[in-house]
Design an enzyme around this catalytic site. Sequence first.
Site, short mmCIF file in Angstrom:
data_model
loop_
_atom_site.label_atom_id
_atom_site.label_comp_id
_atom_site.label_asym_id
_atom_site.label_seq_id
_atom_site.Cartn_x
_atom_site.Cartn_y
_atom_site.Cartn_z
N THR A 8 -83.11 47.55 74.59
CA THR A 8 -83.28 48.57 73.74
C THR A 8 -84.24 49.60 74.45
OG1 THR A 8 -84.39 49.14 71.67
CG2 THR A 8 -85.38 47.30 72.68
N ASN A 10 -85.64 51.56 71.97
CA ASN A 10 -86.32 52.05 70.95
C ASN A 10 -87.75 51.49 70.79
OD1 ASN A 10 -87.48 51.95 68.26
ND2 ASN A 10 -85.54 52.06 67.23
N GLY A 12 -89.94 51.24 68.84
CA GLY A 12 -90.39 50.42 67.63
C GLY A 12 -89.96 48.96 67.74
N ASP A 70 -78.86 45.01 67.60
CA ASP A 70 -78.18 46.09 66.72
C ASP A 70 -78.55 45.89 65.28
OD1 ASP A 70 -76.80 48.73 67.37
OD2 ASP A 70 -75.31 47.99 65.87
N PHE A 155 -91.53 52.30 62.08
CA PHE A 155 -90.69 53.45 62.47
C PHE A 155 -89.22 53.46 61.54
CE2 PHE A 155 -87.26 50.83 64.41
CZ PHE A 155 -87.64 49.52 64.64
N GLY A 156 -88.58 54.43 61.94
CA GLY A 156 -87.19 54.45 61.16
C GLY A 156 -87.33 54.70 59.64
N TYR A 157 -86.74 53.90 58.95
CA TYR A 157 -86.78 54.03 57.54
C TYR A 157 -87.45 53.24 56.79
CZ TYR A 157 -81.93 55.86 58.56
OH TYR A 157 -80.84 56.63 58.87
P1 ITT Z 1 -81.38 50.86 70.88
O1 ITT Z 1 -79.64 51.09 70.49
O2 ITT Z 1 -81.62 51.36 72.25
O3 ITT Z 1 -81.99 49.40 70.49
P2 ITT Z 1 -81.62 52.33 68.26
O4 ITT Z 1 -82.67 52.82 67.39
O5 ITT Z 1 -80.41 53.46 68.68
O6 ITT Z 1 -82.00 51.72 69.41
P3 ITT Z 1 -79.71 51.02 66.76
O7 ITT Z 1 -78.54 51.53 67.25
O8 ITT Z 1 -79.90 49.48 66.39
O9 ITT Z 1 -81.00 51.23 67.61
O10 ITT Z 1 -80.25 51.68 65.24
C1 ITT Z 1 -81.08 50.96 64.39
C2 ITT Z 1 -81.62 52.06 63.49
O11 ITT Z 1 -82.01 51.47 62.26
C3 ITT Z 1 -82.86 52.60 64.22
O12 ITT Z 1 -82.96 53.69 64.82
C4 ITT Z 1 -83.68 52.61 62.66
O13 ITT Z 1 -83.46 54.02 62.08
C5 ITT Z 1 -83.19 51.74 61.73
N1 ITT Z 1 -83.87 50.31 61.75
C6 ITT Z 1 -83.48 49.39 62.41
N2 ITT Z 1 -84.44 48.52 62.31
C7 ITT Z 1 -85.45 49.08 61.56
C8 ITT Z 1 -86.83 48.55 61.38
O14 ITT Z 1 -87.30 47.38 61.85
N3 ITT Z 1 -87.76 49.41 60.95
C9 ITT Z 1 -87.21 50.75 60.46
N4 ITT Z 1 -86.03 51.18 60.71
C10 ITT Z 1 -85.10 50.29 61.44
#
Ligand code: ITT
Length: 201
Positions: A8, A10, A12, A70, A155-157
Amino acid sequence: MSKFVLATANPGKIKDYFELVSPYPNIELIPQTQLAVDEVAETGLTFVENALIKARHAAQVTGLASIGDDSGLVVDALEGAPGLYSARYAGIQATAEENIEKLLDALAQIPNAPRTARFYAVVVLLRSPLDPTPLICEGTWEGEILFEPKGQNGFGYLPIFFSHPHQGAAAELSLQEKTKHSHRGRAFIKLLEKYTHIYAK
Ligand code: ITT
């Protein structure tokens, strides 16, 4: 000692995994970003396909066993969106704030929309790029979509996710609390148990 490339980019997710692996001194995770692994196109139509694509790519480039993740947020009133496309819901380069805004707008268009949702994660382990028997585990984290963002952590949502197990906003949780009950935490702990049972005797 078992060593894996963590497939990954990411930051977070990387923090989550470092926290999750901290009680296991015999497991070493090296983020792919430290090993010059570039990002690969996520062309799958399911979470498990994309997790395998990412893990296979990282294993291929590094020669190490790999762990791929994912994940995404599945909102019932939006027929599962943003789902597989959670990272890029508001566009390929979208920020978390833009994705959140789009999701809140979409829900606001639906009269009396139920707010129920869950985070979903698939975590896979490949011993080599062509490993025909990947270990695959999934985890979910049930909750509801808040009407406005709350909290600063993670992070994220997370700022719009009300966590049922904690009865609070997910972005108000510490990293330790989050990983204990999260989709990723549940999936990864199952994966470690499976790995230990099958391979690390
Ligand atoms: P990698 O593919 O490099 O792992 P990515 O962020 O693109 O990074 P994903 O395609 O799996 O990974 O997308 C997952 C998305 O879902 C992530 O970017 C967040 O927006 C959301 N997400 C997943 N897990 C989360 C968490 O634990 N907390 C908050 N948001 C999350």
